[in-house]
Write a protein that holds these residues in place. Structure first.
Motif, mmCIF file in Angstrom:
data_model
loop_
_atom_site.group_PDB
_atom_site.id
_atom_site.type_symbol
_atom_site.label_atom_id
_atom_site.label_comp_id
_atom_site.label_asym_id
_atom_site.label_seq_id
_atom_site.Cartn_x
_atom_site.Cartn_y
_atom_site.Cartn_z
ATOM 1 N N MET A 1 -21.168 -53.424 27.245
ATOM 2 C CA MET A 1 -20.483 -52.157 27.191
ATOM 3 C C MET A 1 -19.079 -52.329 27.768
ATOM 4 S SD MET A 1 -21.606 -48.541 28.829
ATOM 5 C CE MET A 1 -20.909 -48.446 30.445
ATOM 6 N N GLN A 2 -18.137 -51.817 27.065
ATOM 7 C CA GLN A 2 -16.765 -51.886 27.523
ATOM 8 C C GLN A 2 -16.284 -50.464 27.774
ATOM 9 O OE1 GLN A 2 -14.290 -54.292 25.102
ATOM 10 N NE2 GLN A 2 -12.475 -53.907 26.303
ATOM 11 N N MET A 3 -15.539 -50.296 28.860
ATOM 12 C CA MET A 3 -15.001 -48.976 29.193
ATOM 13 C C MET A 3 -13.486 -49.078 29.240
ATOM 14 S SD MET A 3 -17.639 -47.831 32.196
ATOM 15 C CE MET A 3 -16.999 -46.173 32.301
ATOM 16 N N ARG A 4 -12.857 -48.041 28.781
ATOM 17 C CA ARG A 4 -11.394 -47.978 28.847
ATOM 18 C C ARG A 4 -11.001 -46.820 29.750
ATOM 19 N NH1 ARG A 4 -8.994 -51.027 24.672
ATOM 20 N NH2 ARG A 4 -10.529 -51.703 23.146
ATOM 21 N N PHE A 5 -10.018 -47.092 30.587
ATOM 22 C CA PHE A 5 -9.528 -46.075 31.510
ATOM 23 C C PHE A 5 -8.047 -45.851 31.285
ATOM 24 C CE2 PHE A 5 -13.087 -48.013 33.883
ATOM 25 C CZ PHE A 5 -13.832 -46.883 34.170
ATOM 26 N N THR A 6 -7.625 -44.616 31.441
ATOM 27 C CA THR A 6 -6.195 -44.331 31.421
ATOM 28 C C THR A 6 -5.611 -44.847 32.735
ATOM 29 O OG1 THR A 6 -6.406 -42.175 32.507
ATOM 30 C CG2 THR A 6 -6.586 -42.210 30.070
ATOM 31 N N ASP A 7 -4.297 -44.917 32.796
ATOM 32 C CA ASP A 7 -3.643 -45.358 34.036
ATOM 33 C C ASP A 7 -4.027 -44.438 35.199
ATOM 34 O OD1 ASP A 7 -2.499 -47.116 32.287
ATOM 35 O OD2 ASP A 7 -0.431 -46.450 32.606
ATOM 36 N N GLU A 8 -4.054 -43.137 34.929
ATOM 37 C CA GLU A 8 -4.408 -42.163 35.972
ATOM 38 C C GLU A 8 -5.856 -42.343 36.424
ATOM 39 O OE1 GLU A 8 -3.566 -39.514 38.789
ATOM 40 O OE2 GLU A 8 -2.077 -40.218 37.331
ATOM 41 N N GLU A 9 -6.740 -42.645 35.477
ATOM 42 C CA GLU A 9 -8.143 -42.883 35.834
ATOM 43 C C GLU A 9 -8.286 -44.159 36.663
ATOM 44 O OE1 GLU A 9 -10.510 -40.797 32.086
ATOM 45 O OE2 GLU A 9 -9.704 -42.840 31.862
ATOM 46 N N MET A 10 -7.493 -45.169 36.363
ATOM 47 C CA MET A 10 -7.522 -46.400 37.158
ATOM 48 C C MET A 10 -7.079 -46.121 38.596
ATOM 49 S SD MET A 10 -8.714 -49.012 35.543
ATOM 50 C CE MET A 10 -8.114 -50.415 36.476
ATOM 51 N N LEU A 11 -6.080 -45.278 38.746
ATOM 52 C CA LEU A 11 -5.614 -44.913 40.081
ATOM 53 C C LEU A 11 -6.697 -44.133 40.821
ATOM 54 C CD1 LEU A 11 -3.290 -45.044 42.073
ATOM 55 C CD2 LEU A 11 -2.319 -43.012 40.978
ATOM 56 N N THR A 12 -7.371 -43.231 40.117
ATOM 57 C CA THR A 12 -8.484 -42.486 40.718
ATOM 58 C C THR A 12 -9.600 -43.441 41.124
ATOM 59 O OG1 THR A 12 -7.973 -40.510 39.440
ATOM 60 C CG2 THR A 12 -10.210 -40.675 40.311
#
Length: 154
Positions: free
Chosen positions: A1-12
């Motif tokens: 399973m691969q997940m993608r995060f937005t930049d803001e989600e990565m910061l969170t």
């Protein structure tokens, strides 16, 4: 399973992992180092990714742990830091209230009887003292708390 995060989600995610690292640092039980290292390794990976995304200005080197971390300025404004601070504050006052009530109950009933009671019996006996301390501490904080040294000790 691969997940993608937005930049803001990565910061969170970095903020959440920082919180997990702060909390785990209090665990001094044998074997806790391994688990704390797992948390820190995950945080390191997320911080590295944030740096690659152009958010390196939010990351600094922690000289104590020799690891990267979110900057103190960011942490102090973060929801995770506010939550951590609130948790520590609430835990302190609740623990103080419970310990003072327990101390009083031991003085009234004796340590042997107190230890022989079940948890629910103890809670029921201590409830009125806890409520009294809770009201006092919420209303006055430390204002009315004084330490009385035993005779001949100061």
């Amino acid at each position: 399973m691969q997940m993608r995060f937005t930049d803001e989600e990565m910061l969170t995610l970095a903020e959440m992992l920082s919180l997990a690292c702060w909390v785990s640092s209090f665990n001094q039980l044998p074997g806790s180092d391994f688990n704390a290292e797992r948390y820190e390794a995950m945080l390191d990976r997320v911080l590295e990714r944030l740096s690659q995304l152009g958010m390196g200005k939010l990351i600094e080197h922690d000289p104590n742990s020799d690891r990267p971390r979110l900057t103190k300025e960011f942490e102090e404004k973060s929801y995770a830091f506010q939550s951590y601070d609130e948790m520590r504050n609430a835990t302190f006052w609740e623990d103080l209230m419970i310990r003072l009530a327990e101390r009083d109950m031991i003085r009234i009933h004796g340590a042997k009887k107190w230890k022989s009671l079940g948890e629910e019996e103890r809670r029921e006996l201590a409830r009125s003292k806890e409520e009294r301390y809770w009201t006092e501490l919420r209303t006055n904080g430390f204002k009315n708390i004084h330490l009385l040294a035993p005779k001949n000790e100061g």
